[in-house]
Design an enzyme around this catalytic site. Structure first.
Site, short mmCIF file in Angstrom:
data_model
loop_
_atom_site.label_atom_id
_atom_site.label_comp_id
_atom_site.label_asym_id
_atom_site.label_seq_id
_atom_site.Cartn_x
_atom_site.Cartn_y
_atom_site.Cartn_z
N ASP A 93 -8.47 3.82 1.31
CA ASP A 93 -7.57 4.19 2.28
C ASP A 93 -8.18 4.72 3.79
O ASP A 93 -9.02 5.70 3.62
CB ASP A 93 -6.48 5.36 1.56
N ARG A 105 -3.47 -0.33 5.26
CA ARG A 105 -4.06 -1.60 4.68
C ARG A 105 -3.15 -3.01 4.50
O ARG A 105 -3.61 -3.85 5.00
CB ARG A 105 -4.44 -1.06 3.20
N CYS A 129 0.90 -1.26 0.02
CA CYS A 129 -0.07 -0.15 0.00
C CYS A 129 0.80 1.18 0.07
O CYS A 129 2.06 1.19 -0.39
CB CYS A 129 -0.79 -0.19 1.04
#
Ligand code: 4NP
Length: 156
Positions: A123, A13, A7
């Site tokens: 996100d 994440r 990420c």
């Protein structure tokens, strides 16, 4: 098989994706090494975001030991499969990988759950705990698909 989850910051994440897939692969008897990295390198050496740690722990997965690190060119040689959490991440991965970027082994993580849809894992960085819970759920369902897709492939 060595798998890398990627990420932007490697604090929200991809640490969850690393923890969840490693856990599920072990339960499925698969000898996989799962790791994660970020494209921006802004949080090198830091533990995952406290809310990523919290929602993972609430689901029986401890990710507190993980440390953020930046993706390098070498990672494209070291790993068999690299997953981008979103389309912007994939673009940065191409920049970092240069001639080592390998489209055969790099793909969007959510394409395993929604083939061909090129969706992003949202996100959660700017939001509240609810966003992290939703991201965890999406990641968990996608990791189930990764294992299911793998088992179906090796059966053929
Ligand atoms: P992640 O979330 O990519 O899921 O780790 C982010 C964390 C920090 C930033 C961006 C995304 N940031 O730009 O600071």
């Amino acid at each position: 098989m060595k798998i890398l989850m990627v990420c932007l910051g490697n604090i929200c994440r991809s640490p969850i994706a690393e923890g969840v897939l490693q856990h599920k692969a072990k339960l499925a008897g698969l000898d996989w090494i799962v790791d994660s990295a970020g494209t921006n390198g802004l949080y090198n050496g830091e533990a995952p975001h406290l809310l990523s740690q919290k929602v993972s722990k609430a689901n029986g997965i401890d990710i507190s030991h993980q440390q953020s690190r930046q993706l390098t060119k070498l990672d494209f040689s070291k790993y068999d499969k690299l997953y981008a959490m979103a389309n912007d991440v994939l673009a940065y991965m191409k920049e970092i990988g240069q001639e080592k970027f390998d489209s055969e082994k790099t793909s969007l993580f959510l394409d395993e759950l929604y083939p061909g849809e090129h969706k992003n894992v949202p996100d959660p960085w700017y939001g509240n705990e609810d966003g992290y819970v939703k991201v965890f759920d999406l990641i968990e369902r996608t990791c189930d698909s990764i294992i299911k897709n793998h088992v179906e492939k090796i059966k053929k």
